[in-house]
Each structure stands twice: as structure tokens, then as C-alpha cells.
Design a protein around this motif. Structure first.
Motif, mmCIF file in Angstrom:
data_model
loop_
_atom_site.group_PDB
_atom_site.id
_atom_site.type_symbol
_atom_site.label_atom_id
_atom_site.label_comp_id
_atom_site.label_asym_id
_atom_site.label_seq_id
_atom_site.Cartn_x
_atom_site.Cartn_y
_atom_site.Cartn_z
ATOM 1 N N TYR A 197 26.455 30.692 40.109
ATOM 2 C CA TYR A 197 28.172 30.500 40.883
ATOM 3 C C TYR A 197 28.752 29.978 39.858
ATOM 4 N N TYR A 198 28.424 28.254 39.127
ATOM 5 C CA TYR A 198 28.953 27.493 38.495
ATOM 6 C C TYR A 198 28.978 28.517 37.157
ATOM 7 N N ASN A 199 28.443 28.702 36.464
ATOM 8 C CA ASN A 199 28.375 30.053 34.956
ATOM 9 C C ASN A 199 28.887 30.609 34.420
ATOM 10 N N PHE A 200 28.944 31.792 36.260
ATOM 11 C CA PHE A 200 29.685 33.293 36.542
ATOM 12 C C PHE A 200 30.352 33.210 37.450
ATOM 13 N N MET A 201 29.562 33.087 38.758
ATOM 14 C CA MET A 201 30.645 33.554 39.800
ATOM 15 C C MET A 201 32.415 32.964 39.667
ATOM 16 N N ARG A 202 32.000 31.852 39.940
ATOM 17 C CA ARG A 202 33.501 31.622 39.656
ATOM 18 C C ARG A 202 34.754 31.877 38.946
ATOM 19 N N MET A 203 33.946 32.407 37.925
ATOM 20 C CA MET A 203 34.955 33.158 37.244
ATOM 21 C C MET A 203 34.787 34.400 37.348
ATOM 22 N N HIS A 204 34.578 35.020 37.657
ATOM 23 C CA HIS A 204 34.208 37.028 37.714
ATOM 24 C C HIS A 204 35.174 37.190 38.677
ATOM 25 N N LEU A 205 34.651 36.219 39.906
ATOM 26 C CA LEU A 205 35.135 37.421 41.245
ATOM 27 C C LEU A 205 36.842 37.433 41.101
ATOM 28 N N ARG A 206 36.993 39.273 41.230
ATOM 29 C CA ARG A 206 37.882 39.751 41.562
ATOM 30 C C ARG A 206 39.414 38.544 42.902
ATOM 31 N N ILE A 207 39.076 38.381 43.664
ATOM 32 C CA ILE A 207 39.473 37.936 44.262
ATOM 33 C C ILE A 207 38.477 35.902 44.317
ATOM 34 N N PRO A 240 35.372 43.053 25.630
ATOM 35 C CA PRO A 240 34.466 44.336 25.606
ATOM 36 C C PRO A 240 35.503 45.232 26.896
ATOM 37 N N ASP A 241 34.606 46.531 26.963
ATOM 38 C CA ASP A 241 35.210 47.536 27.519
ATOM 39 C C ASP A 241 34.555 48.117 28.973
ATOM 40 N N SER A 242 33.501 47.431 29.470
ATOM 41 C CA SER A 242 32.556 47.630 30.700
ATOM 42 C C SER A 242 31.754 46.120 30.356
ATOM 43 N N MET A 243 31.366 46.789 31.573
ATOM 44 C CA MET A 243 30.261 44.925 31.941
ATOM 45 C C MET A 243 28.870 45.684 33.074
ATOM 46 N N GLN A 244 28.382 45.493 32.313
ATOM 47 C CA GLN A 244 26.334 46.499 32.525
ATOM 48 C C GLN A 244 25.932 45.370 33.473
ATOM 49 N N PHE A 245 25.404 45.362 34.799
ATOM 50 C CA PHE A 245 24.287 44.563 35.596
ATOM 51 C C PHE A 245 22.712 44.708 35.324
ATOM 52 N N ASP A 246 21.841 44.325 34.933
ATOM 53 C CA ASP A 246 20.347 44.834 35.353
ATOM 54 C C ASP A 246 19.850 43.796 35.606
ATOM 55 N N LYS A 247 18.896 43.933 37.062
ATOM 56 C CA LYS A 247 17.629 43.016 36.758
ATOM 57 C C LYS A 247 16.320 43.134 36.119
ATOM 58 N N THR A 248 16.092 42.262 35.604
ATOM 59 C CA THR A 248 14.851 42.258 34.732
ATOM 60 C C THR A 248 14.115 40.582 34.792
ATOM 61 N N TYR A 249 12.910 40.713 34.184
ATOM 62 C CA TYR A 249 11.737 39.926 34.704
ATOM 63 C C TYR A 249 11.359 39.329 33.252
ATOM 64 N N ASP A 250 11.182 38.043 33.405
ATOM 65 C CA ASP A 250 10.914 37.126 31.269
ATOM 66 C C ASP A 250 9.050 37.652 31.388
ATOM 67 N N ARG A 285 34.830 41.455 38.289
ATOM 68 C CA ARG A 285 35.441 41.673 37.340
ATOM 69 C C ARG A 285 35.586 41.291 34.996
ATOM 70 N N VAL A 286 35.999 42.356 34.739
ATOM 71 C CA VAL A 286 35.129 42.135 33.760
ATOM 72 C C VAL A 286 35.787 40.475 32.377
ATOM 73 N N PRO A 287 36.143 40.512 32.035
ATOM 74 C CA PRO A 287 37.142 39.592 30.712
ATOM 75 C C PRO A 287 37.735 40.057 29.925
ATOM 76 N N MET A 288 38.696 39.850 29.742
ATOM 77 C CA MET A 288 38.887 40.495 28.201
ATOM 78 C C MET A 288 38.501 40.043 27.116
ATOM 79 N N PHE A 289 37.739 38.634 27.427
ATOM 80 C CA PHE A 289 37.159 38.406 25.799
ATOM 81 C C PHE A 289 36.097 37.446 26.029
ATOM 82 N N VAL A 290 35.026 37.990 25.485
ATOM 83 C CA VAL A 290 33.961 36.878 25.216
ATOM 84 C C VAL A 290 33.715 35.876 23.668
#
Length: 484
Positions: A431-441, A386-396, A462-467
Motif C-alpha cells: 500500500y505505502y510503496n505502490f498502491m497509494r500512489m498508483h490508484l486512479r481514484i 513508461p508507455d505501459s505497465m505489466q503485472f505478473d505473479k512470480t516466485y522467488d 495508473r501508469v506513472p508519467m516518469f519512473v
């Protein structure tokens, strides 16, 4: 004394109303942690005659009896495995094996028979349950027979009763139990905070591939499971390393596997001073000692082979690792249920399932290069840088808020994943599926309690090197992310 929860009182009232009109055997469906011992206690208290409570293993007999007496009530035990053969008490907790061999003097004056884990009862006349029921009915033709189970559906058989409490026919085939008179759902228990919320962690690329297994009757053939595991044995060290990492702040870990050989292999990768294994051939006294040490938190990791799915109560368990194929939803629920009981300081239970499809996965995925190489060799895997990462609030479609995370590569192609943000369980899953891996610190404390919180603090991630994604039906499901 004790105080019934509202649903427990409904279960008791439903039982009374039913047996006032019928003597056909009936079922109460109560999930793990629903407090069936309280229901048993109240029914036994108000019963006019004697009450016999049967279970198929001594651990369940002992557990039910102990909880019953903890309410200030007296009861006897009839179980060779527990070295007790009480006969005169109003309430007797017995193992089916011992009761089936008992003399006629045990069977006098019972008005109510309660069968725990009653999905094991069949209509066959040569079973121990059938023999015990026949002997009880010879003395009291008006005997009430009540079954309790968390899993009223058996693989290869279907529903264990004919009609539910609303009158809907579940099956036209003959069943020993005619009607389910009360059915409590697991979701109700979790939503109303009677059980700990489970958090299922997305399975990594390193998982066993059991897709080649075919059911033989109601179960998989052990020799075929052994063959699959032998072919994929180099996956195991990576899986156990992941379990140890995820368990760093956990109190009790149960690891479920199918074979003794696999359990022994798992034990070689766990810290020996904190780990133990229980299998079918484990001596009774040794098993009791291991379980005691585990419940006292002197052991952290408990590996077991098909022996602790029922009749085992250790509320502090807050991580379940599944390393075995599960033949049915019922078995899966029984396994997960070991971790859902409430305990002081316990907020959730992690469910790590390592049985996802991983065709040809034979390497130990322990570093980034190997993960990438392995993923690229899979026919149904997609590796993105990935080159970038985008966050959006959506609804099901039901209007539930969620965070949509999109990972874009240099060509504008994207992969995406969703995280619901509507309750504390959702926040912990995020937290377990995203935040703990993506936090810059990584050590930074971040308070996330809504989708808006994520958007406001998105620069912390942070953006991962590979997905790495795997094909699932018509879309790509993100299974692993690799960081620098």
C-alpha cells in the motif's frame, strides 16, 4: 502479579543454570520490546541476596524501576538525577554515575548485579562500571554479573562477549563478558506478534548523501556531518514535507538527526504547535515536560539529537524518520526499535530513511519539474517515460509469492520492482510503496490481500508519467515515480 512469556522464562532458566556452574559475567540479548523488566523482576524475586540494576541514563533507571513496581513489587532508586538515594531495599535501580560515587554502606549484601545496555561496559579498569564491580566483589567475591543488551556488537570493538550459548567463539580477544547465555532475535519477536512490524518505505530521490563521511574511531566527526548538511541544506524542506505527508494518519513521529543546527533547521519546517526538539543540552525539567507532552499525544513530532536512542519508551510511536548517518547496525536497530513496541490500534511502524546516496543533490525537490531535472543531472540515475505497465505473479528461489511490476517504454526497455504478498506486513508495504500512489481514484478503498487480488484489480492502477531509478550494484532500483 505477572506472567512470563515463554522466551522470558527461557532467559530466566538459562541465567539460573549458568550461574549455578560459573561466576564469569554473562549476557542476555533481548531486543527492544522483549520485556526485559519482567526478566529482571523474576530474577530479583528468586535471588537469595540483594539485586542492583544499573543503567547509564536516568530515563532508563526510572523506566526500569517504574515497570518493576507496576508488577506489585517494591524497589529503591539510587540516582541523583531522580533526587533519590535509597539504600536499604532488596532491589535497587541506580544510575552508574551516582552509584560509583556512593558510600560503602550502599554496597552491602548484593548477590546479583544486572547491567542494562551492557554493551557500554569495557575491560578498562578505570571506568565507573569497573570501579563499582570491584567494590561489590570485595564484599561478595561470588557476585553474579549479568548484562542485558539488544545490540551485542560494538563498532570498533566487535562482539562484546567471547562465546555464544552454543559454544561458538565470537572473538579470541579479552572481553569482560565471557558468554552470551540466551539470544532472542528481532525477527522472532515480530513474527510472533510481540512487536509491531516495521515497514521501510523506499527512500525518494530527495535524500542526503553521506557517502563522503569516514569513520573516526567509532563515530563520524560532527564537523564533517555539519559540512555535508550545509552543502545539502536545500534538500531539507522537501524531506520534511514528505514526512508531514506520510504522517497524516500517524500518531507519533520521531525524527533522528546528528546535530543541533540541523535539528533547529528541521523545526522551522514542522508545525510549531505540534513539534518539539530534545538535544543533549536541553534542561532536565524541560526534557521531561517535552517527553510527557509527546507521550500524552499533545505533540506529534519529536526531533532529537542522539539522546533518545535508548531509555525512551513511547509505544504509540508509529513513524521513524532517519535523517542522520548511522555508524553501525546496532545504532540503526536502536533507532528503529523506538517504533516497534505494541500499542492499542497500532498496526505497523513506518521507517523513512533519508540517508541514501544522492550525489550532488542540492536542490529542493518539491515539484515534478525539479525532480526530473535533478534526477537527470545525476550520473547514476535513469529516467524512463513508461508507455505501459505489466503485472505478473512470480516466485522467488524459496517459493515465496510476489507481484512483479514492469514499466515498459516505447522502445520495449523496462524497469521492474517486486512486492511480496505473503502476510499483513507485506500488504501494508504494498500500500505505502505502490498502491497509494498508483490508484486512479486515490480515495477509493481497495482490499488487497494476495498477489491474485492485485492481478484481478490491476485496472485500478495508473501508469506513472516518469519512473526514476538509481544504479545499485548490477541492477536498476526504482526510487521515485512521478504522476500527472
Amino acid at each position: 502479579m505477572y506472567q512470563l512469556r515463554p522466551y522470558q522464562q527461557i532467559a530466566v532458566d538459562s541465567t539460573i543454570r549458568y550461574f549455578q556452574k560459573s561466576r564469569d559475567p554473562a549476557v542476555l540479548v533481548l531486543p527492544t520490546g522483549a520485556g526485559k523488566s519482567l526478566v529482571i523482576a523474576e530474577l530479583a524475586r528468586i535471588a537469595k541476596g540483594r539485586v542492583l540494576v544499573l543503567a547509564h541514563v536516568k530515563e532508563l533507571v526510572e523506566q526500569n524501576h517504574g515497570k518493576y513496581e507496576s508488577y506489585g513489587l517494591d524497589a529503591g532508586i539510587y540516582s541523583a538525577g531522580l533526587d533519590r538515594k535509597d539504600k536499604g531495599s532488596k532491589v535497587i535501580f541506580g544510575s552508574i554515575q551516582s552509584v560509583a560515587r556512593a558510600g560503602d554502606d550502599l554496597f552491602k549484601s548484593f548477590s546479583l548485579l544486572i547491567i542494562d545496555e551492557c554493551h557500554r561496559v569495557s575491560i578498562e579498569e578505570d571506568t565507573q562500571y569497573a570501579q563499582v564491580i570491584k567494590r561489590l566483589r570485595l564484599i561478595n567475591p561470588s557476585l553474579c554479573v549479568l548484562g542485558l543488551t539488544a545490540t551485542p556488537y560494538r563498532l570498533g570493538l566487535g562482539w562484546i562477549y567471547q562465546f555464544n550459548h552454543r559454544g561458538l567463539m565470537r572473538t579470541s580477544e579479552q572481553r569482560f563478558f565471557k558468554k552470551c547465555i540466551y539470544d532472542l532475535t528481532l525477527s522472532y519477536m515480530i513474527q510472533n506478534k510481540y512487536l509491531t512490524p516495521p515497514i521501510k518505505i523506499d527512500s525518494p530521490v530527495a535524500s542526503y548523501d553521506f557517502s563522503s563521511l569516514k569513520l573516526k574511531g567509532e563515530s563520524f566527526k560532527l564537523s564533517e556531518i555539519e559540512h555535508v548538511l550545509k552543502d545539502q541544506e536545500r534538500v531539507t524542506p522537501g524531506i520534511i514535507a514528505n514526512i508531514i505527508e506520510m504522517a497524516r494518519d500517524r500518531a507519533g513521529v520521531m525524527i533522528f538527526t546528528s546535530s543541533v543546527r540541523h535539528a533547529e533547521e528541521i523545526m522551522t519546517h514542522l508545525p510549531s504547535e505540534l513539534s518539539a526538539m530534545v538535544v543533549g543540552d536541553t534542561a532536565s525539567h524541560e526534557r521531561d515536560l517535552i517527553i510527557k507532552r509527546f507521550k500524552e499525544k499533545n505533540l506529534k513530532f519529536l526531533v532529537n539529537v542522539s539522546v533518545l536512542t535508548t531509555g525512551f519508551d513511547a509505544p504509540h510511536v508509529d513513524l521513524i524518520a532517519i535523517l542522520r548517518p548511522t555508524e553501525s547496525v546496532s545504532l540503526y536497530q536502536q533507532i528503529v526499535g523506538r517504533g516497534l513496541r505494541l500499542a492499542p490500534g497500532k498496526k505497523d511502524c513506518l521507517i523513512l530513511d533519508y540517508t541514501g546516496v544522492c550525489t550532488g543533490c542540492q536542490a529542493t525537490l518539491v515539484d515534478n519539474d525539479k525532480k526530473l531535472k535533478e534526477a537527470m543531472s545525476l550520473k547514476d540515475a535513469h529516467v524512463m517515460r513508461p508507455d505501459s505497465m505489466q503485472f505478473d505473479k512470480t516466485y522467488d528461489k524459496k517459493g515465496n509469492a510476489r507481484i512483479e511490476v514492469k514499466y515498459y517504454d516505447y522502445d520495449g526497455e523496462f524497469l521492474r520492482e517486486f512486492f511480496y504478498m505473503n502476510n499483513p506486513g507485506d500488504y501494508r508495504a504494498f500500500y505505502y510503496n505502490f498502491m497509494r500512489m498508483h490508484l486512479r481514484i486515490p480515495e477509493r478503498k481497495v482490499d488487497i490481500r494476495s498477489a491474485d487480488d492485485v492481478l484481478q484489480q490491476k485496472d485500478l492502477f495508473r501508469v506513472p508519467m516518469f519512473v526514476i531509478a538509481r544504479k545499485k550494484n548490477y541492477y536498476w532500483e526504482i526510487r521515485e515515480k512521478i504522476f500527472e
